[in-house]
Design a protein around this motif. Structure first.
Motif, PDB file in Angstrom:
ATOM      1  N   PHE A 132      73.889  19.682  37.774  1.00 53.71           N
ATOM      2  CA  PHE A 132      74.350  18.851  39.117  1.00 53.71           C
ATOM      3  C   PHE A 132      74.831  17.600  39.279  1.00 53.71           C
ATOM      4  CE2 PHE A 132      74.051  22.774  41.570  1.00 53.71           C
ATOM      5  CZ  PHE A 132      74.367  22.701  42.340  1.00 53.71           C
ATOM      6  N   MET A 133      73.640  16.243  38.265  1.00 49.93           N
ATOM      7  CA  MET A 133      74.370  15.430  38.670  1.00 49.93           C
ATOM      8  C   MET A 133      75.058  14.788  37.362  1.00 49.93           C
ATOM      9  SD  MET A 133      72.384  14.175  41.226  1.00 49.93           S
ATOM     10  CE  MET A 133      72.445  12.641  40.932  1.00 49.93           C
ATOM     11  N   GLY A 134      74.935  15.987  36.147  1.00 47.92           N
ATOM     12  CA  GLY A 134      76.359  15.579  35.039  1.00 47.92           C
ATOM     13  C   GLY A 134      75.316  14.650  34.296  1.00 47.92           C
ATOM     14  N   TRP A 135      73.813  15.274  33.812  1.00 44.88           N
ATOM     15  CA  TRP A 135      73.005  14.973  32.980  1.00 44.88           C
ATOM     16  C   TRP A 135      72.589  15.990  32.118  1.00 44.88           C
ATOM     17  CZ3 TRP A 135      70.301  12.581  37.384  1.00 44.88           C
ATOM     18  CH2 TRP A 135      70.581  10.886  37.786  1.00 44.88           C
ATOM     19  N   GLY A 136      73.232  17.560  32.062  1.00 46.65           N
ATOM     20  CA  GLY A 136      72.814  18.241  32.158  1.00 46.65           C
ATOM     21  C   GLY A 136      72.831  18.632  30.376  1.00 46.65           C
ATOM     22  N   ARG A 137      72.894  17.796  28.903  1.00 48.26           N
ATOM     23  CA  ARG A 137      72.969  17.030  27.970  1.00 48.26           C
ATOM     24  C   ARG A 137      71.050  15.914  27.873  1.00 48.26           C
ATOM     25  NH1 ARG A 137      77.637  13.992  25.744  1.00 48.26           N
ATOM     26  NH2 ARG A 137      77.660  13.190  27.880  1.00 48.26           N
ATOM     27  N   ARG A 138      70.634  16.161  29.121  1.00 50.25           N
ATOM     28  CA  ARG A 138      69.757  15.127  28.795  1.00 50.25           C
ATOM     29  C   ARG A 138      68.485  16.075  28.102  1.00 50.25           C
ATOM     30  NH1 ARG A 138      67.215  12.052  33.119  1.00 50.25           N
ATOM     31  NH2 ARG A 138      66.969  14.120  34.487  1.00 50.25           N
ATOM     32  N   ARG A 139      68.793  17.017  28.089  1.00 48.04           N
ATOM     33  CA  ARG A 139      67.299  18.350  28.007  1.00 48.04           C
ATOM     34  C   ARG A 139      67.040  18.351  26.920  1.00 48.04           C
ATOM     35  NH1 ARG A 139      66.306  21.553  32.631  1.00 48.04           N
ATOM     36  NH2 ARG A 139      64.757  20.398  34.297  1.00 48.04           N
ATOM     37  N   THR A 140      68.743  18.674  26.025  1.00 47.66           N
ATOM     38  CA  THR A 140      68.694  18.801  25.076  1.00 47.66           C
ATOM     39  C   THR A 140      69.290  17.729  23.883  1.00 47.66           C
ATOM     40  OG1 THR A 140      70.784  18.518  24.879  1.00 47.66           O
ATOM     41  CG2 THR A 140      70.266  21.221  25.198  1.00 47.66           C
ATOM     42  N   GLY A 141      68.628  16.801  24.219  1.00 44.91           N
ATOM     43  CA  GLY A 141      68.499  14.900  23.307  1.00 44.91           C
ATOM     44  C   GLY A 141      70.169  14.867  22.724  1.00 44.91           C
ATOM     45  N   GLN A 142      71.216  15.554  23.090  1.00 39.73           N
ATOM     46  CA  GLN A 142      72.829  15.569  22.819  1.00 39.73           C
ATOM     47  C   GLN A 142      73.224  13.965  23.377  1.00 39.73           C
ATOM     48  OE1 GLN A 142      75.057  18.686  23.944  1.00 39.73           O
ATOM     49  NE2 GLN A 142      74.016  19.770  22.243  1.00 39.73           N
ATOM     50  N   THR A 143      72.474  13.984  24.258  1.00 40.87           N
ATOM     51  CA  THR A 143      72.949  12.209  24.519  1.00 40.87           C
ATOM     52  C   THR A 143      72.571  10.870  23.219  1.00 40.87           C
ATOM     53  OG1 THR A 143      71.020  11.235  25.651  1.00 40.87           O
ATOM     54  CG2 THR A 143      73.204  12.610  27.005  1.00 40.87           C
ATOM     55  N   VAL A 144      71.519  11.184  22.933  1.00 42.68           N
ATOM     56  CA  VAL A 144      70.783  10.419  21.521  1.00 42.68           C
ATOM     57  C   VAL A 144      71.686  10.345  20.456  1.00 42.68           C
ATOM     58  CG1 VAL A 144      69.090   9.524  20.356  1.00 42.68           C
ATOM     59  CG2 VAL A 144      69.033  10.294  22.156  1.00 42.68           C
TER      60      VAL A 144
END
Length: 128
Positions: free
Chosen positions: A62-74
């Motif tokens: 919802f907040m637009g941080w869906g990739r955070r858990r998978t670590g893809q933002t790193v």
């Protein structure tokens, strides 16, 4: 109702209202108000699905941080570099530990039951 989410939702709505009417901010051009709107929608959806036990499990999406858990933002190259550096540090620590243990094993030990420096015939006080 004493649920903090009700108050949080009210604060979000009032903040958006004051930003638009009092401060006269152009809300669609700003990221901050978008996040506030997303949080408002998340709260509503969590309570819509289960009013007695709201479910916030989809909050990252919802907040637009869906990739955070998978670590893809790193960045993958950064993650690989950090992993390599940690591996290198662990290797150094392991070798230091092994060297200390080896040094302790090679150190001469005093015989048990004999005080350091005393000979077998020495009684200590006044013997000639």
């Amino acid at each position: 109702d004493g649920d903090r989410a009700v108050y949080e939702d009210e604060v979000i709505c009032l903040s958006l209202q004051f930003l638009a009417t009092v401060d006269q901010v152009n809300l669609p051009n700003l990221v901050g108000p978008e996040l506030l709107c997303r949080r408002h929608q998340l709260i509503r959806e969590a309570y819509r699905l289960s009013p007695s036990a709201p479910d916030y499990s989809a909050s990252d999406w919802f907040m637009g941080w869906g990739r955070r858990r998978t670590g893809q933002t790193v960045q993958p190259t950064l993650a690989a570099y950090v992993a390599e550096q940690l591996k290198h540090e662990a290797s150094i620590a392991k070798e230091s530990r092994k060297a200390r243990e080896e040094k302790m094993l090679k150190a001469p030990r005093a015989p048990k039951g004999n005080p350091k420096g005393a000979s077998k015939g020495d009684t200590g006080a006044g013997s000639s």
